[in-house]
Design an enzyme around this catalytic site. Structure first.
Site, PDB file in Angstrom:
ATOM      1  CB  CYS A 160      -0.879  -0.166   1.520  1.00  0.00           C
ATOM      2  SG  CYS A 160      -2.217   2.032   1.804  1.00  0.00           S
ATOM      3  N   GLY A 161       1.161   1.951  -0.923  1.00  0.00           N
ATOM      4  CA  GLY A 161       1.367   3.149  -1.024  1.00  0.00           C
ATOM      5  C   GLY A 161       1.154   4.159  -0.068  1.00  0.00           C
TER       6      GLY A 161
END
Length: 114
Positions: free
Chosen positions: A11-12
């Site tokens: 997840c960024g």
């Protein structure tokens, strides 16, 4: 200061939050990949309570079937049971320090508890 991040490396937002934490001096960081080591029902309930949010506010709706399952409007017990059974439904990242808990979306929210 000790900080714990419930992290998903894919997840960024989670990676950005982790980078913010790592950039601060004096933080003893505990990184928990929650998909590999999911929190208990009790821990999730405590995290959401400490963040001042209902468990349904911590449900990930993007690329999940959470809305179809009614989790965005379900009662706390139902949501917590679903999140424990299927940790990919947990919105991330959650960060906990002695100053509180934040769901760090956007990642800069972590600054509120540092």
């Amino acid at each position: 200061m000790k900080a714990t991040i419930w992290h998903n490396p894919q997840c960024g937002k989670s990676r950005t939050t982790l980078a913010i934490l790592e950039a601060h001096d004096g933080i003893e960081l505990d990184v928990i990949e929650y998909l590999k080591n999911p929190p208990t029902r009790e821990k999730l309930a405590q995290l959401y309570a400490d963040a001042g949010m209902a468990p349904r506010e911590g449900v990930r709706t993007f690329k999940t079937d959470a809305e179809e399952r009614g989790l965005t409007t379900a009662d706390d017990a139902t949501v917590l049971d679903a999140l424990v059974a299927d940790p990919k439904l947990i919105e991330r990242p959650l960060v906990e320090t002695a100053k509180g808990v934040r769901l760090c979306r956007p990642p800069e929210k972590v600054e509120e508890i540092l």
